[in-house]
Scaffold this active site. Structure first.
Site: not given
Ligand code: NI
Length: 169
Positions: A46, A95, A137, A140
């Protein structure tokens, strides 16, 4: 298609509330293609636009298992409209925080409303890994990271390691 650089933990864009997308046009569609490319390049499941430094409410996901065909999700202005009472704990990574993982407890099932790349309103129900991923996600887009859910002790330990980690310089 362009693989973008993924911003890391210290970047303030990760803590901003991202702006809603007003119009779904070719620029947005291209950007989401690039996000998918960037996610695959980084071997992630994601990616949210703030992670490439763009503070817009866009996410992409592919939580399909390695041995099955890709299942690409592209969501514009996603919003969780209901959450199950039942929760599950899963190990999450990010990430933007490469190399670090932690257990996060979240609702086991969520319903998400979003716009697709044609600008059409859609709704989906997510369970399992996809449910954890879509919540991660969407977080975020509100400046929330998985480390925010860890106990203070675990988070502080992780942040101390990251402060000394050359990968984050
Ligand atoms: Ni993340």
């Amino acid at each position: 298609m362009t693989v973008h650089k993924i911003v890391l933990l210290a970047d303030p864009v990760l803590r901003q509330k991202a702006a809603p997308v007003e119009q779904v046009d070719d620029e947005i569609r291209q950007l989401m293609e690039d996000m998918v490319e960037t996610m695959y390049d980084a071997v992630g499941i994601g990616l949210a636009a703030p992670q490439i430094g763009i503070s817009k409410r866009l996410i992409v996901m592919d939580c399909a298992k390695d041995d099955t065909s890709p299942e690409i999700w592209k969501m514009i202005n996603p919003e969780i409209i209901s959450r199950s009472e039942e929760t599950t704990k899963m190990e999450e990574g990010c990430l933007s925080i490469p190399g670090y993982n932690g257990d996060v407890t979240r609702p086991a099932e969520v319903e998400v409303r979003y716009m697709d790349i044609d600008g059409t309103a859609q709704q989906m129900t997510a369970t399992g890994l996809l449910a954890a991923c879509v919540q991660h996600e969407i977080d975020h887009l509100d400046g929330v990271l998985f480390i925010d859910y860890l106990s203070r002790l675990k988070r502080d330990m992780m942040l101390r390691k990251i402060a000394k980690d050359p990968a984050f310089k």
